[in-house]
Write an enzyme that holds these catalytic residues in place. Structure first.
Site, mmCIF file in Angstrom:
data_model
loop_
_atom_site.group_PDB
_atom_site.id
_atom_site.type_symbol
_atom_site.label_atom_id
_atom_site.label_comp_id
_atom_site.label_asym_id
_atom_site.label_seq_id
_atom_site.Cartn_x
_atom_site.Cartn_y
_atom_site.Cartn_z
ATOM 1 N N ASP A 205 0.843 -1.204 0.000
ATOM 2 C CA ASP A 205 0.000 0.000 0.000
ATOM 3 C C ASP A 205 0.876 1.252 0.000
ATOM 4 O O ASP A 205 0.366 2.376 -0.101
ATOM 5 C CB ASP A 205 -1.017 -0.005 1.151
ATOM 6 C CG ASP A 205 -0.364 -0.072 2.521
ATOM 7 O OD1 ASP A 205 0.869 -0.231 2.592
ATOM 8 O OD2 ASP A 205 -1.106 0.023 3.522
ATOM 9 N N GLU B 17 9.362 -4.671 10.342
ATOM 10 C CA GLU B 17 9.788 -3.344 9.872
ATOM 11 C C GLU B 17 10.299 -2.474 11.020
ATOM 12 O O GLU B 17 9.697 -2.407 12.100
ATOM 13 C CB GLU B 17 8.617 -2.628 9.179
ATOM 14 C CG GLU B 17 9.005 -1.239 8.682
ATOM 15 C CD GLU B 17 8.044 -0.627 7.684
ATOM 16 O OE1 GLU B 17 7.035 -1.267 7.345
ATOM 17 O OE2 GLU B 17 8.321 0.507 7.240
HETATM 18 O O1 KIV Z 1 3.553 -1.154 1.588
HETATM 19 C C1 KIV Z 1 4.716 -1.567 1.559
HETATM 20 O O2 KIV Z 1 5.499 -1.269 0.654
HETATM 21 C C2 KIV Z 1 5.163 -2.416 2.648
HETATM 22 C C3 KIV Z 1 6.630 -2.648 2.745
HETATM 23 C C4 KIV Z 1 7.232 -1.466 3.385
HETATM 24 C C5 KIV Z 1 6.935 -3.902 3.468
HETATM 25 O O3 KIV Z 1 4.395 -2.836 3.446
#
Ligand code: KIV
Length: 275
Positions: free
Chosen positions: A52, A190
């Site tokens: 997202d 993360e």
């Molecule tokens: O939305 C995204 O790109 C993510 C990554 C940061 C893992 O969730």
């Protein structure tokens, strides 16, 4: 379908293939949002994540809160069309799964049906382990997401690394264990320190895929536009493998110079009527 046709088709990686990589060959994951980029990345990646983050990267949103199901479905369909081999995992956007397990199931099933993706990703939270169990028992492969949760940016006040206090460390470890116990096949970790990533990776029976979470994880994910150098600022945890922002700016200026000087198009780039 002939045996030859069947053989020439590449089988896409799926949740069990990724789960089986726990403690083994590191999992390679990048975000992808469009068909041409997915086509380029497919060869290198085990997992293409339709994150997202697309809201911020391609649509200029300030965070991921405004991303909708319709946006995710459109981008996931494009990534599926562009790729052949990698597992495609799609982020469930904010507001599409936190209400109840039933709401999450209806939206995740729609995501799977309309895109053909192999799994969905949900960010952690107090009600989320129950939702992951509800989805996985009904046949939806789920990737968890613990530590820094971008969808919680308004509640947290900023994108903040997690695990800085003993209480926060305990919470991240509990989230990891609950996510695995609920049936997720892997999880993104993360924005946590190396020692916490190491502890989570040792404790969880499923692969951890780190972003800003050190080399201690079972795999790595980056936002593709960050690693390609498409933004002028990149966070410390990103390695820039290209400098496409400068390349594009240089190409655009060269084009502008050529158009203004009437050097483009030249004869080789022009159709001439045949007499
Ligand atoms: O939305 C995204 O790109 C993510 C990554 C940061 C893992 O969730």
């Amino acid at each position: 379908m002939s045996a030859q046709t069947r053989e020439s088709q590449t089988r896409r990686l799926a949740a069990p293939d990724i789960a089986a990589r726990k403690g083994g060959q590191p999992i390679v994951c990048l975000t992808a949002y469009t068909a041409p980029m997915a086509e380029i990345l497919d060869e290198a990646c085990d997992v293409l994540l339709v994150g997202d983050s697309v809201g911020m990267v391609l649509h200029g949103l300030p965070n991921t809160v405004g991303v909708t199901m319709e946006m995710m479905i459109l981008h996931a369909q494009a990534v599926m069309r562009g790729s052949r081999k990698a597992m495609v995992v799609v982020d469930m956007p904010f507001g599409s799964y936190e209400g109840s397990p039933e709401q999450a199931y209806a939206n995740a099933a729609r995501m799977m049906k309309e895109t053909g993706a192999q799994g969905v990703k949900v960010e952690s939270g107090p009600t989320v382990p129950e939702t992951i169990a509800f989805l996985t028992r009904r046949g939806i492969p789920v990737m968890g997401h613990i530590g820094l949760r971008p969808q919680a940016v308004l509640a947290d006040g900023a994108f903040k690394a997690k695990g800085r206090t003993p209480e926060e460390r305990e919470r991240v470890i509990a989230e990891a264990l609950q996510t695995a116990q609920a049936g997720a096949f892997s999880m993104v970790v993360e924005g946590v320190a190396e020692s916490l990533a190491r502890e989570v990776t040792a404790a969880a029976p499923i692969p951890t895929i780190g972003i800003g979470a050190s080399a201690a994880c079972d795999g790595q994910v980056l936002v593709v536009d960050d690693m390609l150098g498409l933004f002028d600022w990149t966070p410390r945890f990103v390695r820039r493998y290209a400098d496409l922002r400068s390349d594009i700016a240089r190409a655009a200026l060269a084009y502008a110079d050529d158009v203004r000087a009437r050097r483009f198009p030249a004869a080789a780039e022009t159709y001439f009527a045949k007499d």
